[in-house]
Design an enzyme around this catalytic site. Structure first.
Site, PDB file in Angstrom:
ATOM      1  N   SER A  41     -40.677  23.410  -1.553  1.00  0.00           N
ATOM      2  CA  SER A  41     -40.167  23.389  -0.190  1.00  0.00           C
ATOM      3  C   SER A  41     -38.709  23.840  -0.161  1.00  0.00           C
ATOM      4  O   SER A  41     -38.467  23.961   0.962  1.00  0.00           O
ATOM      5  CB  SER A  41     -40.577  22.314   0.383  1.00  0.00           C
ATOM      6  OG  SER A  41     -40.188  20.852  -0.231  1.00  0.00           O
ATOM      7  N   ASP A 327     -35.116  15.286   6.795  1.00  0.00           N
ATOM      8  CA  ASP A 327     -36.177  14.497   6.841  1.00  0.00           C
ATOM      9  C   ASP A 327     -36.175  13.488   5.614  1.00  0.00           C
ATOM     10  O   ASP A 327     -34.967  13.644   5.169  1.00  0.00           O
ATOM     11  CB  ASP A 327     -37.472  15.145   7.000  1.00  0.00           C
ATOM     12  CG  ASP A 327     -37.819  15.844   5.750  1.00  0.00           C
ATOM     13  OD1 ASP A 327     -37.180  15.772   4.818  1.00  0.00           O
ATOM     14  OD2 ASP A 327     -38.677  16.965   5.790  1.00  0.00           O
ATOM     15  N   HIS A 330     -35.886  16.424   2.550  1.00  0.00           N
ATOM     16  CA  HIS A 330     -35.215  17.634   2.722  1.00  0.00           C
ATOM     17  C   HIS A 330     -33.847  17.617   2.988  1.00  0.00           C
ATOM     18  O   HIS A 330     -33.567  16.939   4.017  1.00  0.00           O
ATOM     19  CB  HIS A 330     -36.058  18.666   3.182  1.00  0.00           C
ATOM     20  CG  HIS A 330     -37.394  18.859   2.706  1.00  0.00           C
ATOM     21  ND1 HIS A 330     -38.593  18.277   3.296  1.00  0.00           N
ATOM     22  CD2 HIS A 330     -37.900  19.602   1.802  1.00  0.00           C
ATOM     23  CE1 HIS A 330     -39.665  18.425   2.557  1.00  0.00           C
ATOM     24  NE2 HIS A 330     -39.208  19.173   1.565  1.00  0.00           N
TER      25      HIS A 330
END
Length: 352
Positions: A41, A327, A330
């Site tokens: 991600s 978040d 990340h």
């Protein structure tokens, strides 16, 4: 046990340069032709939007600071690390997702990302997170090469591959998801050795497909991710040192083995990006980088929110430029930018 699995799924969104080369120093080319991204991600610009997985980021407040305030599937408030690498190498401002149906032929010429949030080198990782396994990302890369060949021909594709930079970031989720699961049967050093072998095997397969300049990320300090502090850091939410030690062990093993592999791959330029120490330095010295908060994310409480827990109903911090994490897993756009700005100069010297 069920609670552990749920927690694992929630935070699996996952995510100094050591030169490892088979050649001597060369002058940089006038232009990097393309950037190709593989992994998790940290580099996924939205491939997960087009697969069946709960791990998505194609809704606000993700992307609130992206062009037009549009959530694209990037696990950030704006651009991600892959975007900043592509921009810093002079290729383009944004690195698109290969699975995006609106992708244009011109996008293919300058590179795309095959990365998938929740992926890892360990096959178990992608099974748990329902991400695109990294070996399947190689299959997508083959499709990309086929599409590119139809557009410009084999000779041009060869030149594009020769002057492209492949970026691989894929160990974070392995250490967060699969290591705890597999540690029932094997210890941390054994798992790290397995992970290193999987890393090297992937680099070899990437080389076989034509990649020559390859950037490999080390593992970050996973124990300092906000959600890991919440789950494993006690009442004070300290960094989980056992997790960080596992990441450091993996990094040391990769640093030792990658030059050996590179020496067997003719005309390769392989660089190991230190994803650990720059992040630890920022976390330990936030004021030097303009940050005020480094132990929780900007989205919601910042303690556990990630993916679907960070949504339209989640309040966000007043100023995300003061937060290192967007978040609980990340980096913010500014965090990504600072990391790449620190990394890129040495990386360019290493690759070219």
């Amino acid at each position: 046990m069920i609670l552990l699995v749920v927690n694992v799924i929630l935070f699996c969104l996952y995510a100094s340069i050591c030169l490892c080369s088979s050649q001597g120093t060369i002058n940089p080319p006038e232009k990097v032709s393309a950037v190709l991204a593989f992994g998790d991600s940290f580099l996924d610009p939205g491939n997960n939007d087009y697969i069946t997985t709960p791990l998505k980021a194609n809704f606000l407040p993700y992307g609130k600071d992206f062009m037009g305030g549009k959530p694209t599937g990037r696990f950030s408030n704006g651009k991600n690390i892959g975007d900043f690498f592509a921009e810093g190498l002079g290729v383009k401002e944004y690195l698109p997702a290969f699975l995006d149906p609106s992708l244009q032929e011109n996008d293919l010429l300058t590179g795309v990302s095959f990365a998938s949030g929740g992926s890892g080198y360990d096959p178990l990782t992608s099974t748990v997170s329902a991400a695109i396994p990294i070996l399947d990302q190689l299959n997508l890369f083959k499709q990309y090469i086929g599409n590119l060949t139809r557009i410009v021909g084999e000779e041009a594709v060869t030149n594009i591959m020769k002057n492209s930079v492949s970026v691989v970031c894929s160990s974070t989720n392995d250490l967060v998801i699969s290591l705890p699961a597999r540690s029932v049967l094997i210890d941390v050093p054994t798992y790290d050795r397995m992970l290193v072998n999987l890393t090297l095997n992937f680099i070899q397969e990437l080389y076989k497909l034509g990649a020559r300049k390859i950037v490999v990320f080390s593992a970050p300090p996973t124990g300092c991710l906000p959600i890991e502090r919440t789950l494993n850091g006690g009442i004070l939410r300290m960094c989980d040192q056992k997790e960080n030690e596992a990441a450091q062990l993996y990094n040391n093993m990769v640093k030792e083995q990658l030059p050996v592999l590179a020496s067997s791959l003719p005309k390769s330029r392989i660089a190991l990006v230190d994803f650990y120490n720059p992040l630890i330095n920022i976390i330990n010295n936030p004021q030097q980088y303009g940050f005020q908060v480094v132990n929780r994310g900007c989205c919601g409480t910042g303690l556990v929110e990630v993916s679907f827990l960070c949504n339209r109903l989640s309040p966000t911090c007043p100023d995300d430029t003061k937060y290192f994490f967007w978040d609980s897993f990340h980096l913010t756009e500014i965090g990504c930018n600072i990391f790449v700005n620190q990394t890129l100069p040495s990386l360019v010297n290493s690759l070219f």
